[in-house]
Structure formats: structure tokens, C-alpha cells
Design an enzyme around this catalytic site. Structure first.
Site, PDB file in Angstrom:
ATOM      1  N   ASP A   1      24.249  61.392  44.907  1.00 41.26           N
ATOM      2  CA  ASP A   1      23.296  61.105  45.960  1.00 41.26           C
ATOM      3  C   ASP A   1      24.071  60.757  47.235  1.00 41.26           C
ATOM      4  O   ASP A   1      25.253  60.410  47.174  1.00 41.26           O
ATOM      5  CB  ASP A   1      22.425  59.925  45.515  1.00 41.26           C
ATOM      6  CG  ASP A   1      21.505  59.420  46.598  1.00 41.26           C
ATOM      7  OD1 ASP A   1      20.784  60.241  47.189  1.00 41.26           O
ATOM      8  OD2 ASP A   1      21.502  58.209  46.858  1.00 41.26           O
TER       9      ASP A   1
ATOM     10  N   ASP B   1      22.448  58.932  50.566  1.00 38.23           N
ATOM     11  CA  ASP B   1      22.042  57.706  51.235  1.00 38.23           C
ATOM     12  C   ASP B   1      22.162  56.489  50.309  1.00 38.23           C
ATOM     13  O   ASP B   1      21.652  56.499  49.189  1.00 38.23           O
ATOM     14  CB  ASP B   1      20.606  57.827  51.727  1.00 38.23           C
ATOM     15  CG  ASP B   1      20.453  58.913  52.776  1.00 38.23           C
ATOM     16  OD1 ASP B   1      20.731  58.637  53.951  1.00 38.23           O
ATOM     17  OD2 ASP B   1      20.081  60.046  52.409  1.00 38.23           O
TER      18      ASP B   1
END
Length: 285
Positions: A75, A77
Site C-alpha cells: 500500500d 498512503d
């Protein structure tokens, strides 16, 4: 012994903590580098080590079989970078608190991701596109250990992929900076130099991350057991649960519950330590 207890900490693992690990497991510790040490541990020994070292370092039990992974999927963020890009954009647009509250609820798994994304992007309508460049330049940086993680995995022949429910404007730049081979994310629609307030479709969320994992496995000839996946929120749960080694990085409880390993005090280079990779092989700088 089929498992090891891996002790990691961003600030380093002292010899005193290594000795506590040895006493808890009854096994000679192996130091990977200044930030990681491991020792053979069955379930009982791991429980003792975790109890003794609680609050002092991250302690995770890792299977020795198929330990080194062939695909890293991460991922972006609040995982590879310390911010949520949409929250930072919203701050520039004057709706920061409103958008951040929606983001937090979505990360906890309390809101439907697609609906939450549409609502947040709608609040950005009319923002000049050039603001995105300002957000990237002023607010976005790699988290500690991110570059070492990606560059080392690349050097060891693994595939590296950045998959995000955020936006391609940022994933393309973060992927280049960190060294990811592949990146995917949503798009922000624009017209006449301004954001329209709508995302491109289809919206890529939790299911899309799992689909990316399986697609990359098929392309590379890997199985799910060959994957290490890392994230921080509910949107990452499916890919983290599917991976051979799923890691929750400074994550929400919804993700920690489904992860194989949890990192609360370590930087991202700990994902290398979990695979038994130490200082001699880590690519730094």
C-alpha cells in the site's frame, strides 16, 4: 525448529534485548543487523519472548519454510509514505478536517471504500490541478526503510508493486522514488486545469488490491505463498490475508487482526528482517 521469533525496532535492538530473547526461547540468537535479531522459537517460546519484550520492540513469529518472498506488494498512503494524499490535497482545498474524518472512518473499515472515495473527491471539485504538484513537493516523502525495502527486494530478484486506493499522480512518483517496478491506483478526473470532483472508473479499492496480487502472481509464476504484502488499513485486508506473509505496518486494528506480523515500532526495513535478510544483503542509500 520450524519457526523463529524475530525482534525488530526502528531505533535498534540492543544486546540486552537480544539476551532477553535468548533467555525466553532457550536458543542462541542470530543478529541480522543493528535493528534485528532472531532466535528459534516454538509457540511457547514465542509467547514468552513476546511477554518479556512487550513494549520494547516488535516480536513476530515467522515460519522458516518459503521464508524469502518473490513478490512484494505494498500500500502507499500511511504505509510507504507517512500521509494520506487525499487528506493533504483537501487541506490545500480548505476541507481538510472534513475529508480526514471520512478517511479515518474508511481506514477503520466503518465506511464503504468506493462511497467514501467519491464523497471525498467531490469535495475537491474546482481545485487547480497544479496544486497536486505542490502537495507532492511539500507533503510527500518516503517512510524510513521504504527505499531499502524495495531496492533490496529488486536486487534479490523479486517483483515489487505499489498498489493504492489513492491516485496515480502520486503512485507514479512514489514508485519511481522508491524503485517499485509496478504501480496502480485511481485517477482524478480534470477539465480546464481543474479537478472535476469525480474519480475515474472503475474505482480501485480492497478487491482491486487482491486482484493485483493474483494477477502479478500469475504473470510471474508465483503462488500466494511467495508474496509478502504490507498495508495499514481495512482496505488492505484482503491482500494481506491472501499473502504468504501479510504485514500490518502501524496499522488499524481491523488489519492487525488479519495479519501474520505486526510492526508498531520498526521501520519498513523490518519486512526484510522478517524474511531473514540482514545487513550484508540490504541495499541502502
Amino acid at each position: 525448529m520450524t519457526h523463529v521469533a524475530v525482534v525488530t525496532h526502528e531505533a535498534g535492538v540492543s544486546d540486552a534485548l537480544a539476551q532477553l530473547l535468548a533467555e525466553a526461547t532457550g536458543a542462541a540468537p542470530r543478529r541480522l543487523d543493528d535493528r534485528a535479531v532472531e532466535a528459534a522459537a516454538d509457540e511457547g517460546a514465542f509467547a514468552r519472548a513476546r511477554a518479556v519484550l512487550k513494549g520494547q520492540a516488535d516480536v513476530n513469529r515467522i515460519a522458516l519454510a518459503n521464508r524469502r518472498k518473490k513478490l512484494l506488494i505494498a500500500d502507499m498512503d500511511s504505509t510507504m509514505i507517512p500521509v494520506e494524499c487525499i487528506d493533504e490535497i483537501a487541506d490545500f482545498a480548505g476541507v481538510g478536517e472534513q475529508v480526514a474524518a471520512i478517511t479515518e472512518a474508511a481506514m477503520r473499515g466503518e465506511l464503504d471504500f468506493e462511497g467514501a472515495l467519491r464523497e471525498r473527491v467531490g469535495l475537491l471539485k474546482g481545485l487547480p490541478v497544479e496544486t497536486l504538484e505542490q502537495v507532492y513537493a511539500e507533503r510527500v516523502r518516503l517512510n524510513p526503510g521504504a527505499a531499502a525495502l524495495v531496492k533490496t527486494m529488486n536486487a534479490l530478484g523479486a517483483m515489487t508493486a505499489l498498489v493504492s486506493g489513492g491516485f496515480t499522480f502520486f503512485t507514479a512518483r512514489v514508485a519511481e522514488e522508491a524503485g517499485f517496478q509496478v504501480n496502480q491506483a485511481n485517477t482524478l478526473l480534470e477539465a480546464d486545469g481543474k479537478l472535476t470532483g469525480a474519480p475515474g472508473v472503475p474505482i480501485l479499492g480492497r478487491a482491486a488490491k487482491l486482484e493485483a496480487l493474483d494477477r502479478l502472481c500469475a504473470e510471474g509464476g508465483y503462488g500466494r505463498a511467495d508474496v509478502i504484502a504490507v498495508g495499514d488499513g481495512a482496505n488492505d485486508l484482503s491482500m494481506v490475508e491472501a499473502a504468504g506473509l501479510g504485514v500490518a505496518y502501524r496499522a488499524k486494528p481491523a488489519l492487525e487482526a488479519g495479519a501474520d506480523a505486526c510492526l508498531r515500532m520498526s521501520d519498513l526495513s523490518a519486512l526484510l528482517h522478517l524474511q531473514g535478510i540482514g545487513d550484508a544483503e540490504i541495499v541502502r542509500g
